[in-house]
Design an enzyme around this catalytic site. Structure first.
Site, PDB file in Angstrom:
ATOM      1  N   ASP A  37     -13.815  14.536  -4.288  1.00  0.00           N
ATOM      2  CA  ASP A  37     -13.817  15.588  -5.073  1.00  0.00           C
ATOM      3  C   ASP A  37     -15.043  15.726  -6.164  1.00  0.00           C
ATOM      4  O   ASP A  37     -16.564  15.151  -5.799  1.00  0.00           O
ATOM      5  CB  ASP A  37     -13.099  16.098  -5.870  1.00  0.00           C
ATOM      6  CG  ASP A  37     -12.565  17.667  -5.986  1.00  0.00           C
ATOM      7  OD1 ASP A  37     -12.988  18.094  -6.841  1.00  0.00           O
ATOM      8  OD2 ASP A  37     -11.099  17.851  -5.866  1.00  0.00           O
ATOM      9  N   THR A  46     -11.419   5.975  10.647  1.00  0.00           N
ATOM     10  CA  THR A  46     -11.692   5.439  12.147  1.00  0.00           C
ATOM     11  C   THR A  46     -11.570   6.448  13.640  1.00  0.00           C
ATOM     12  O   THR A  46     -11.553   6.086  14.522  1.00  0.00           O
ATOM     13  CB  THR A  46     -10.657   4.177  11.826  1.00  0.00           C
ATOM     14  OG1 THR A  46      -9.323   4.188  12.225  1.00  0.00           O
ATOM     15  CG2 THR A  46     -11.078   3.344  11.778  1.00  0.00           C
ATOM     16  N   ARG A  64       3.334  -1.861  10.949  1.00  0.00           N
ATOM     17  CA  ARG A  64       3.953  -1.963  12.065  1.00  0.00           C
ATOM     18  C   ARG A  64       4.500  -3.782  13.038  1.00  0.00           C
ATOM     19  O   ARG A  64       5.270  -3.557  12.439  1.00  0.00           O
ATOM     20  CB  ARG A  64       3.881  -0.880  13.509  1.00  0.00           C
ATOM     21  CG  ARG A  64       4.188   0.321  12.698  1.00  0.00           C
ATOM     22  CD  ARG A  64       2.705   1.388  13.919  1.00  0.00           C
ATOM     23  NE  ARG A  64       1.815   1.588  12.928  1.00  0.00           N
ATOM     24  CZ  ARG A  64       0.490   2.575  14.460  1.00  0.00           C
ATOM     25  NH1 ARG A  64       1.450   2.732  15.182  1.00  0.00           N
ATOM     26  NH2 ARG A  64      -0.689   2.121  13.028  1.00  0.00           N
ATOM     27  N   LYS A 104      -7.508   7.587  -1.320  1.00  0.00           N
ATOM     28  CA  LYS A 104      -9.234   8.433  -0.816  1.00  0.00           C
ATOM     29  C   LYS A 104      -9.228   9.721  -1.298  1.00  0.00           C
ATOM     30  O   LYS A 104     -10.336  10.582  -0.649  1.00  0.00           O
ATOM     31  CB  LYS A 104      -8.721   8.500   0.804  1.00  0.00           C
ATOM     32  CG  LYS A 104      -8.145   7.436   1.540  1.00  0.00           C
ATOM     33  CD  LYS A 104      -8.570   7.527   2.795  1.00  0.00           C
ATOM     34  CE  LYS A 104      -7.855   6.568   3.577  1.00  0.00           C
ATOM     35  NZ  LYS A 104      -6.877   6.409   3.729  1.00  0.00           N
ATOM     36  N   LYS A 123       0.706  -0.595   0.164  1.00  0.00           N
ATOM     37  CA  LYS A 123      -0.119  -0.218  -0.383  1.00  0.00           C
ATOM     38  C   LYS A 123       0.838   0.878   0.357  1.00  0.00           C
ATOM     39  O   LYS A 123       1.117   1.945   1.091  1.00  0.00           O
ATOM     40  CB  LYS A 123      -1.014   0.229   1.465  1.00  0.00           C
ATOM     41  CG  LYS A 123      -1.822   1.266   1.184  1.00  0.00           C
ATOM     42  CD  LYS A 123      -3.081   1.516   2.178  1.00  0.00           C
ATOM     43  CE  LYS A 123      -2.129   2.187   3.696  1.00  0.00           C
ATOM     44  NZ  LYS A 123      -2.110   3.003   3.788  1.00  0.00           N
ATOM     45  N   ASP A 144      -3.395   4.596  -2.587  1.00  0.00           N
ATOM     46  CA  ASP A 144      -4.604   4.698  -1.279  1.00  0.00           C
ATOM     47  C   ASP A 144      -4.689   5.992  -1.575  1.00  0.00           C
ATOM     48  O   ASP A 144      -3.793   6.507   0.266  1.00  0.00           O
ATOM     49  CB  ASP A 144      -4.356   4.146  -0.111  1.00  0.00           C
ATOM     50  CG  ASP A 144      -5.058   4.414   1.479  1.00  0.00           C
ATOM     51  OD1 ASP A 144      -6.211   4.708   1.252  1.00  0.00           O
ATOM     52  OD2 ASP A 144      -5.150   4.207   2.832  1.00  0.00           O
TER      53      ASP A 144
HETATM   54  O1  C5P Z   1       0.689  -0.232  11.410  1.00  0.00           O
HETATM   55  P1  C5P Z   1      -0.303  -0.479  10.832  1.00  0.00           P
HETATM   56  O2  C5P Z   1      -0.921  -2.196  10.689  1.00  0.00           O
HETATM   57  O3  C5P Z   1      -1.924   0.033  11.968  1.00  0.00           O
HETATM   58  O4  C5P Z   1      -0.933   0.276   9.648  1.00  0.00           O
HETATM   59  C1  C5P Z   1      -1.934   0.101   9.107  1.00  0.00           C
HETATM   60  C2  C5P Z   1      -2.542   0.786   7.886  1.00  0.00           C
HETATM   61  O5  C5P Z   1      -3.679   1.315   7.584  1.00  0.00           O
HETATM   62  C3  C5P Z   1      -1.526   2.336   8.144  1.00  0.00           C
HETATM   63  O6  C5P Z   1      -1.232   2.767   6.976  1.00  0.00           O
HETATM   64  C4  C5P Z   1      -2.783   3.669   8.152  1.00  0.00           C
HETATM   65  O7  C5P Z   1      -2.798   4.396   7.853  1.00  0.00           O
HETATM   66  C5  C5P Z   1      -4.186   2.425   7.245  1.00  0.00           C
HETATM   67  N1  C5P Z   1      -5.431   2.461   8.088  1.00  0.00           N
HETATM   68  C6  C5P Z   1      -5.749   2.905   9.380  1.00  0.00           C
HETATM   69  N2  C5P Z   1      -6.822   2.016   9.877  1.00  0.00           N
HETATM   70  C7  C5P Z   1      -7.551   2.906   9.268  1.00  0.00           C
HETATM   71  C8  C5P Z   1      -7.642   3.289   7.694  1.00  0.00           C
HETATM   72  C9  C5P Z   1      -6.303   3.031   6.991  1.00  0.00           C
HETATM   73  O8  C5P Z   1      -5.059   2.000   9.956  1.00  0.00           O
HETATM   74  N3  C5P Z   1      -9.235   3.034   9.452  1.00  0.00           N
END
Ligand code: C5P
Length: 236
Positions: free
Chosen positions: A73, A125, A216, A70, A41, A68
């Site tokens: 517009d 979220t 992460r 988003k 992503k 991604d």
């Molecule tokens: O590090 P982690 O596993 O939390 O990363 C999740 C990824 O998904 C990040 O790129 C974050 O921006 C994205 N994301 C999220 N929650 C959402 C939408 C996107 O964690 N509701």
């Protein structure tokens, strides 16, 4: 886009790094016996810094791209942006469902006959009911998620991005054709960090998610290759 069959194809690695070098290092640190992650992503930070060249560089490493950005517009602008994304050869991209039915129809039409899966983002979220209410939306986030998912499905959008705790409700309300991509996934052995509403990868897939966005727990692990292999094993 074809549904993933192998467990490793269900994982989308979040390249949350500031530049192309960092993104390629991350991919190389995960690649298993030379096989890179199937999907990566690229989000706002990396794309804003590096532009289309990072998409080409990551594709050249053998990964499909979830771009991604988003989009939100007027319909004409979003339709053109979708065409540009398709032109980059990405596999998935995102729009904001709150842009409405006509915007989403324009996006879906722009991607017609193309191998591009458009995903609608419903309620971020980071929004809670107080923040939603301040924008004039006086319903619980979950109700708003289902409402927006319904508009996306009606517009012919291929899938939804949702948190693990919303998967079941979306699966119950919409047919199998609506793809689900889920971030906020945490293996039992990983720290939740700032993700509050989490599920393990296996739980999220069992609930009905088609792809998992994982950052992460893999990218910040001491040994990313081992962490990736553990998640693949959990999904097997
Ligand atoms: O590090 P982690 O596993 O939390 O990363 C999740 C990824 O998904 C990040 O790129 C974050 O921006 C994205 N994301 C999220 N929650 C959402 C939408 C996107 O964690 N509701």
């Amino acid at each position: 886009m074809k549904l993933p069959s192998r467990p490793q194809d269900k994982i989308i690695i979040a390249l949350d790094v500031p530049d192309t070098d960092g993104a390629l290092r991350l991919i190389d640190s995960i690649a298993d016996h030379g096989e890179p992650p199937a999907l990566c992503k690229i989000g706002l930070e990396l794309f804003t810094a590096e532009g289309p060249s990072v998409v080409k560089a990551v594709k050249a490493r053998g990964c499909e791209i979830f771009l991604d950005l988003k989009f939100h517009d007027i319909p004409n602008t979003v339709a053109h942006a979708i065409r540009s994304a398709a032109g980059l050869g990405v596999a998935m991209t995102t729009i904001h469902a709150v842009g409405g039915l006509v915007m989403m129809e324009a996006a879906a039409k722009a991607a017609e006959k193309m191998e591009l899966l458009i995903l609608a983002v419903t309620v971020l979220t980071s929004m809670d009911s107080d923040q939603l209410s301040a924008t004039g939306i006086n319903v619980e986030p979950k109700e708003q998620v289902l409402r927006l998912a319904g508009i996306a499905a009606k517009a012919g959008i291929g899938g939804i991005v949702c948190s693990p705790l919303e998967i079941s409700a979306i699966r119950e309300s919409f047919d199998e054709k609506l793809r689900i991509v889920t971030p906020g996934v945490r293996p039992i052995w990983a720290a939740a960090g700032d993700q509050k509403r989490v599920m393990t990868p296996a739980e999220a897939v069992a609930a009905g998610s088609d792809w998992l966005v994982i950052g992460r727990p893999i990218t910040a692990a001491e040994n990313p290759k081992e962490a990736y292999a553990k998640v693949v094993a959990e999904l097997s």
